[in-house]
Design an enzyme around this catalytic site. Structure first.
Site, PDB file in Angstrom:
ATOM      1  N   PRO A  90       0.824  -1.219   0.000  1.00 37.73           N
ATOM      2  CG  PRO A  90      -0.125  -1.134   2.134  1.00 37.73           C
ATOM      3  CD  PRO A  90       0.622  -2.041   1.200  1.00 37.73           C
ATOM      4  CD  GLU A 117       1.274  -5.631  10.620  1.00 38.24           C
ATOM      5  OE1 GLU A 117       1.476  -4.487  10.212  1.00 38.24           O
ATOM      6  OE2 GLU A 117       0.140  -6.065  10.896  1.00 38.24           O
ATOM      7  NE  ARG A 155      -9.149  -5.163 -20.326  1.00 36.74           N
ATOM      8  CZ  ARG A 155      -9.573  -4.201 -21.122  1.00 36.74           C
ATOM      9  NH1 ARG A 155      -8.858  -3.106 -21.248  1.00 36.74           N
ATOM     10  NH2 ARG A 155     -10.691  -4.323 -21.783  1.00 36.74           N
TER      11      ARG A 155
HETATM   12  N1  SAM Z   1       1.789  -3.190   7.389  1.00 38.07           N
HETATM   13  C1  SAM Z   1       1.656  -2.809   6.006  1.00 38.07           C
HETATM   14  C2  SAM Z   1       1.524  -1.291   5.902  1.00 38.07           C
HETATM   15  O1  SAM Z   1       0.928  -0.703   6.770  1.00 38.07           O
HETATM   16  O2  SAM Z   1       1.974  -0.708   4.901  1.00 38.07           O
HETATM   17  C3  SAM Z   1       0.435  -3.474   5.367  1.00 38.07           C
HETATM   18  C4  SAM Z   1       0.581  -4.952   5.241  1.00 38.07           C
HETATM   19  S1  SAM Z   1      -0.788  -5.722   4.429  1.00 38.07           S
HETATM   20  C5  SAM Z   1      -1.773  -6.222   5.779  1.00 38.07           C
HETATM   21  C6  SAM Z   1      -0.122  -7.227   3.841  1.00 38.07           C
HETATM   22  C7  SAM Z   1       0.292  -7.232   2.380  1.00 38.07           C
HETATM   23  O3  SAM Z   1      -0.842  -6.994   1.576  1.00 38.07           O
HETATM   24  C8  SAM Z   1       1.300  -6.197   1.961  1.00 38.07           C
HETATM   25  O4  SAM Z   1       2.629  -6.616   2.254  1.00 38.07           O
HETATM   26  C9  SAM Z   1       1.058  -6.085   0.476  1.00 38.07           C
HETATM   27  O5  SAM Z   1       1.757  -7.072  -0.273  1.00 38.07           O
HETATM   28  C10 SAM Z   1      -0.437  -6.359   0.381  1.00 38.07           C
HETATM   29  N2  SAM Z   1      -1.226  -5.125   0.226  1.00 38.07           N
HETATM   30  C11 SAM Z   1      -2.073  -4.601   1.139  1.00 38.07           C
HETATM   31  N3  SAM Z   1      -2.651  -3.503   0.682  1.00 38.07           N
HETATM   32  C12 SAM Z   1      -2.181  -3.292  -0.563  1.00 38.07           C
HETATM   33  C13 SAM Z   1      -2.409  -2.295  -1.556  1.00 38.07           C
HETATM   34  N4  SAM Z   1      -3.226  -1.275  -1.346  1.00 38.07           N
HETATM   35  N5  SAM Z   1      -1.738  -2.414  -2.723  1.00 38.07           N
HETATM   36  C14 SAM Z   1      -0.897  -3.434  -2.957  1.00 38.07           C
HETATM   37  N6  SAM Z   1      -0.647  -4.408  -2.044  1.00 38.07           N
HETATM   38  C15 SAM Z   1      -1.280  -4.345  -0.870  1.00 38.07           C
END
Ligand code: SAM
Length: 243
Positions: A90, A117, A155
């Site tokens: 994210p 995390e 696509r």
């Molecule tokens: N602790 C992290 C933070 O606050 O930035 C978030 C971890 S999230 C629970 C677990 C995983 O989900 C991340 O390592 C990523 O690979 C994926 N993920 C979660 N949200 C995402 C997003 N908006 N875009 C891309 N990947 C995402």
């Protein structure tokens, strides 16, 4: 084009890869998708653990650097085609259509899906991947984000859609980067709603002009941030409503 997807849950992709356009693209060898289970690179032969608690405390677990870095290095060695490394997070650059178009020009993309995390910071420091987010919200894992990247990119590959031009005028796309015009199919009238007459007349010049105007008006109403020239917006405020 080749995708390598590093994940703790390879089976999440099963349904997605065996349906519709993506399945056909794989069958026609327009795209290869290789899934890699990160646990296969675990340094823990007994439980195949790849995560541990964060130093300094805090909730949740982190994916460790050694299995992740070694996994990526091994995968990259398996093919001579250099991979564009992408880590889904994210905190990354927001995915948009120009980025999807750019990725579609790469012969090979490696996608790293996080869980828990996320990754130990040294994964980023050592591998230096591009960091891509699919939006300002937090998912449980990178798998859905990886599917979104694959879907948006595949696509755009030549031969995947029936009509080469069909991704040209799509919203945000290289045709004009605005929202697409409204579209209609049969019947000509439904519950009192008629298809705009101009679309039924067969005059391609007038249809193109109507669509350009409808696209501009819709973009002005909904996403004025996409307009190439803000000065253009005022003159369309009193135009007929294109929906
Ligand atoms: N602790 C992290 C933070 O606050 O930035 C978030 C971890 S999230 C629970 C677990 C995983 O989900 C991340 O390592 C990523 O690979 C994926 N993920 C979660 N949200 C995402 C997003 N908006 N875009 C891309 N990947 C995402």
């Amino acid at each position: 084009m080749r995708f390598d997807i590093v994940t703790l849950f390879p089976a999440i992709f099963d349904g997605y890869l065996t349906q519709s356009l993506l399945h056909k693209a794989i069958q026609r060898q327009l795209v290869e998708i290789h899934r890699h289970d990160l646990r296969d690179w675990s340094h823990d032969p007994k439980h195949h653990k790849i995560d541990d608690r964060p130093f300094g405390g805090g909730p949740g677990m982190l994916i460790q650097a050694p299995p992740t870095v070694e996994c990526v290095e091994d995968i990259e060695r398996a093919s001579p085609v250099p991979a564009r490394r992408i880590l889904l997070t994210p905190q990354g650059r927001r995915l948009d259509q120009p980025l999807a178009e750019d990725l579609a020009t790469s012969p090979r993309v490696l996608l790293l899906c996080g869980r828990y995390e996320g990754f130990d910071q040294r994964v980023l420091d050592i591998l230096q991947p591009e960091e891509i987010s699919i939006g300002d919200f937090v998912l449980n894992g990178g798998e859905v984000a990886a599917m979104i990247v694959v879907d948006a990119v595949v696509r755009l590959l030549p031969g995947v859609l029936g009509d080469e031009l069909s991704n040209f005028d799509d919203s945000f796309s290289r045709g004009n980067r605005m929202l697409e015009f409204p579209q209609y199919t049969r019947p000509r009238e439904y519950r009192g709603h008629r298809v705009p007459e101009v679309l039924l007349e067969g005059d391609h010049g007038r249809i193109a002009a109507w669509r350009a105007e409808a696209s501009l008006q819709r973009t002005t109403q909904r996403r004025s941030d996409l307009l190439p020239d803000q000065a253009n917006t005022n003159k369309h405020e009193n135009s007929p409503d294109f929906g």
